[in-house]
Structures are given as structure tokens and as C-alpha cells.
Design an enzyme around this catalytic site. Structure first.
Site, PDB file in Angstrom:
ATOM      1  N   LYS A  92      37.950  21.318  45.217  1.00 43.50           N
ATOM      2  CA  LYS A  92      39.042  21.607  46.133  1.00 43.50           C
ATOM      3  C   LYS A  92      39.570  20.311  46.752  1.00 43.50           C
ATOM      4  O   LYS A  92      38.788  19.492  47.259  1.00 43.50           O
ATOM      5  CB  LYS A  92      38.573  22.533  47.256  1.00 43.50           C
ATOM      6  N   LYS A 128      43.061  35.824  38.568  1.00 47.49           N
ATOM      7  CA  LYS A 128      41.905  36.386  39.251  1.00 47.49           C
ATOM      8  C   LYS A 128      41.979  37.913  39.066  1.00 47.49           C
ATOM      9  O   LYS A 128      42.678  38.601  39.826  1.00 47.49           O
ATOM     10  CB  LYS A 128      41.916  35.996  40.728  1.00 47.49           C
TER      11      LYS A 128
END
Length: 344
Positions: free
Chosen positions: A158, A275
Site C-alpha cells: 500500500k 473483488k
């Protein structure tokens, strides 16, 4: 056919809070579903909302479950609104899992699970097909060698969490660690900004990534930069994707099937990060992917083993380019998995 419908909620605390450009996430909430048909066959499903990513909220999903009667039909399930994509996934998954045993609980903390090896519906063994999620910041430098020993060769980190100068410095250290660990094999790094960059920092990151990709005999490679800009800056991401050697992958921009279709209709032919647990109807997603042959990377939303297995079944079927699946998330929880006690 009618199904007896039951559900219950769960909460799981992250071992360490997940840091993203959206903020800190410390507890995963969700809902476990059970459908029992007229022949007493049981189907399991999971609703794992991610509202800041574009799905319904947990409260909206819970209100929907509370509004349903104790007996529901498949017609009611396929009529669930697209405004409840996590509910669509959970209920359709429960229908698809009829007559299958509930998934085995994942390993306890410290034990090894099948996070790097799983069996597809065809019995095919998939080795080293998961990417490992690294913590944000400098902690990634300690986490990467441990994930490497577990067998991971694709990693996700991230960015957009701290100052860009600080993150770029860690980035250079991270890819050097990857290079040093490699022995006649390639390792891949995915950078995920969660839409937290502006245009100029995104260019800076892409330039840094291109330099890595252009380094001769370097074993660490950058697979893609994930969602560098906010959803509203779609055209800017199209532009950047055409300029730099490092690919851009859409994530928040492709949060659900409606958004995926919209991006595709606007000309995106790059990578989509999907997702399944919040994308919406699995049957509609399957139809779209098979019709358009998109380049998709399938990823977790930190669901339990119930939602995870349903998502993996879909990913195994629809992954055309065999990119590593973003389901290396087991190590982020260290609970007793009591949520997977199937006594309702």
C-alpha cells in the site's frame, strides 16, 4: 424451490490495523448465511461489505437480511438489487454451494494453511498463485522475507499512506530485498494507492517503477500500479496507462459490475482488479468476463473462508492470464475462528 434462510453476524479484529489512503481499518464485520433446501441440503454464503470501496454498508446489508422472511426462493435471490452487491454475492454463493460441505476453518495463528496451494473445482493444484499483502511503511521490509519463506513470489504494498519521499525510499529498499532473495526466478511487486495520489505524484511513482523495469538483470519487477488516482479521474489514468511501461490496474474504479462495464464501455482494455465478494452477482460477472475476455486480477476483501472459497472458485474459472490471486490475507487475522462454528 423454497429455502429456509438463517443468518448471523460476525466481527474479526485485524492483528494489526490495515492502513490505506482511505484510513485505518481495524475490524472486519460481515454476515454468514445459511440456506437449507427441501431435501435438507445446506448452502453457505457470506456478505462482506466494504462501503468505502463502493458496496453497501454493513447496516444496509443487515437491514436487508432482517427484512427477509424465514423462507425465500431463488427468484427472490436473483432479484436482489444491484445497490446491494455484497448481498447479491452472498446469497448467490449460498445457492451455488448447495450440497457441498462447509469449508474447513482456516489455520490458527502461526500454523500453515493452504494459502499458497488450493484445489480448483477441476481438482487442479495451483502452486504459488497468491500475492502476499505487505503492511504499509517500513514494516514491509521485515514482512517480505517472512512471506518469501512461505512461498509467495508476488507481493502487494500500500502506498499513498505517508509522504511520497519517505515511501519512495522504502520502495527502493523493498525492491532490493526482493532482488537479493531471488535465485534464478522473478519476483513481482504490486503497488496499491487506493486512489490516494494526485496526477503529479502518480507520474513520479510510474517513473520510479519504469526505472526498475528497465534495470538490466534485476530480478524484482513491478507488475502494476493499482488505482493511482481517484475514480473521478478515469481519463487521466487512461492517459498514464498509455505513456508508461508500468501498467495501471483499475480497482476502486472497478468496484462492482456496473463500474466494470462502464470502464469497459469507455475503452479501458487494461487490467481490472475484481473483488468478487463486493462485485455483485457472480452469474452476471461470469457472463461479462467470458464475453469480453478482460484481463482480471481477482482479490480478497478479507472475507472468511466461506466467502473466500466462493470467490476463489469464481477466480479459478475466470482468470485468463493466470495472474497471482490477491487472497494472501490469512496472516492478517489471529482469532479463534469461532465465526466458523456452523451451529446456527
Amino acid at each position: 424451490m423454497l429455502y429456509q434462510f438463517e443468518f448471523r453476524t460476525y466481527q474479526r479484529k485485524f492483528k494489526r490495523p490495515l492502513q490505506t489512503s482511505h484510513g485505518i481499518w481495524d475490524i472486519r464485520e460481515g454476515i454468514i448465511l445459511r440456506l437449507v433446501d427441501e431435501n435438507n441440503r445446506i448452502g453457505w454464503g457470506e456478505i462482506a461489505p466494504l462501503s468505502w470501496f463502493g458496496s453497501e454498508t454493513f447496516d444496509q446489508a443487515l437491514d436487508f437480511c432482517n427484512s427477509l422472511p424465514g423462507n425465500i426462493s431463488s427468484e427472490m435471490i436473483f432479484a436482489i438489487s444491484g445497490e446491494l452487491p455484497a448481498c447479491q454475492f452472498g446469497f448467490e454463493s449460498a445457492l451455488n454451494e448447495q450440497n457441498l460441505p462447509p469449508p474447513a476453518p482456516p489455520c490458527q495463528g502461526g500454523e500453515k494453511s493452504e494459502n499458497l496451494t488450493y484445489l480448483s473445482q477441476k481438482g487442479e493444484k495451483m502452486q504459488n498463485r497468491f500475492s502476499g499483502l505487505l503492511p504499509a511503511g517500513e514494516t514491509a521490509l521485515q514482512a517480505l522475507p517472512m512471506l518469501w519463506l512461505e512461498g509467495y513470489r508476488t507481493f502487494k504494498w500500500k502506498i499513498g499512506v505517508a509522504a511520497i519521499e519517505e515511501e519512495l525510499k522504502i520502495f527502493q529498499q523493498l525492491i532490493q530485498v526482493m532482488h537479493n532473495l531471488c535465485d534464478r526466478e522473478k519476483a513481482f511487486l504490486r503497488l496499491d494507492a487506493n486512489g490516494g495520489l494526485s496526477y503529479s505524484p502518480a507520474k513520479t511513482w510510474l517513473e520510479a517503477c519504469d526505472k526498475v523495469k528497465a534495470t538490466p538483470d534485476f530480478s524484482a519487477d513491478i507488475e502494476f500500479l493499482e488505482q493511482p488516482l481517484p475514480v473521478t479521474q478515469f481519463q487521466e489514468m487512461v492517459e498514464l496507462n498509455a505513456i508508461y511501461a508500468t501498467a495501471i490496474a483499475l480497482d476502486e474504479s472497478a468496484a462492482n459490475l456496473d463500474r466494470i462495464q462502464e470502464c469497459y464501455s469507455q475503452g479501458w482494455r487494461g487490467i481490472f482488479v475484481i473483488k468478487p465478494a463486493i462485485c455483485g452477482s457472480p452469474s452476471q460477472l461470469r457472463k461479462f468476463c467470458q464475453t469480453h475476455n478482460i484481463d482480471a486480477v481477482f482479490s480478497s476483501v478479507f472475507e472468511t473462508e466461506i466467502g473466500r472459497q466462493a470467490a476463489l472458485n469464481l477466480a479459478t474459472e475466470l482468470s485468463l492470464n493466470k495472474r497471482a490471486l490477491g487472497f494472501g490475507t490469512d496472516c492478517w487475522f489471529d482469532d479463534n475462528h469461532s465465526i466458523l462454528d456452523f451451529r446456527f
